[in-house]
Motif scaffolding. Structure first.
Motif, PDB file in Angstrom:
ATOM      1  N   UNK A  63     -13.794  -4.696   2.498  1.00  0.00           N
ATOM      2  CA  UNK A  63     -12.726  -5.198   1.534  1.00  0.00           C
ATOM      3  C   UNK A  63     -12.252  -6.642   1.918  1.00  0.00           C
ATOM      4  N   UNK A  64     -11.919  -7.319   0.751  1.00  0.00           N
ATOM      5  CA  UNK A  64     -11.427  -8.611   0.899  1.00  0.00           C
ATOM      6  C   UNK A  64      -9.999  -8.222   1.490  1.00  0.00           C
ATOM      7  N   UNK A  65      -9.125  -9.688   1.613  1.00  0.00           N
ATOM      8  CA  UNK A  65      -7.873  -9.517   2.261  1.00  0.00           C
ATOM      9  C   UNK A  65      -7.063  -8.970   0.859  1.00  0.00           C
ATOM     10  N   UNK A  66      -7.131  -9.140  -0.281  1.00  0.00           N
ATOM     11  CA  UNK A  66      -6.188  -8.686  -1.236  1.00  0.00           C
ATOM     12  C   UNK A  66      -6.280  -7.492  -1.600  1.00  0.00           C
ATOM     13  N   UNK A  67      -7.527  -6.864  -1.249  1.00  0.00           N
ATOM     14  CA  UNK A  67      -7.713  -5.332  -1.352  1.00  0.00           C
ATOM     15  C   UNK A  67      -7.373  -4.664  -0.346  1.00  0.00           C
ATOM     16  N   UNK A  68      -7.296  -5.315   0.877  1.00  0.00           N
ATOM     17  CA  UNK A  68      -7.142  -4.545   2.196  1.00  0.00           C
ATOM     18  C   UNK A  68      -5.655  -4.578   2.302  1.00  0.00           C
TER      19      UNK A  68
END
Length: 74
Positions: A63-68
């Motif tokens: 996952x990307x940072x925003x989703x993580x």
């Protein structure tokens, strides 16, 4: 047995480390599958690219940072 509690603790600790190692290997295997199918580097949640810096720091990231990031919404 004066060593009983210590041995039980050591066994529990070793079992926890083994579990963590197995989980990490499963994450590595999943990353290899994403690499093979062409989805490596794409966020599994939003479909956006995962940043190169994140992949360099955590190659198994799905996952990307925003989703993580943990949600702050209640």
């Amino acid at each position: 047995d004066p060593e009983g509690a210590t041995l039980a603790f050591e066994r529990q600790h070793a079992a926890a480390l083994l579990g963590q190692a197995r989980q990490h290997l499963a994450q590595v295997d999943a990353a290899m599958l994403r690499l093979a199918d062409g989805s490596y580097g794409t966020c599994a949640n939003c479909g956006r690219p995962i940043g190169a810096a994140r992949l360099a720091a955590r190659p198994i990231a799905a996952t990307c940072i925003a989703c993580a990031a943990p949600s702050t919404r209640w």
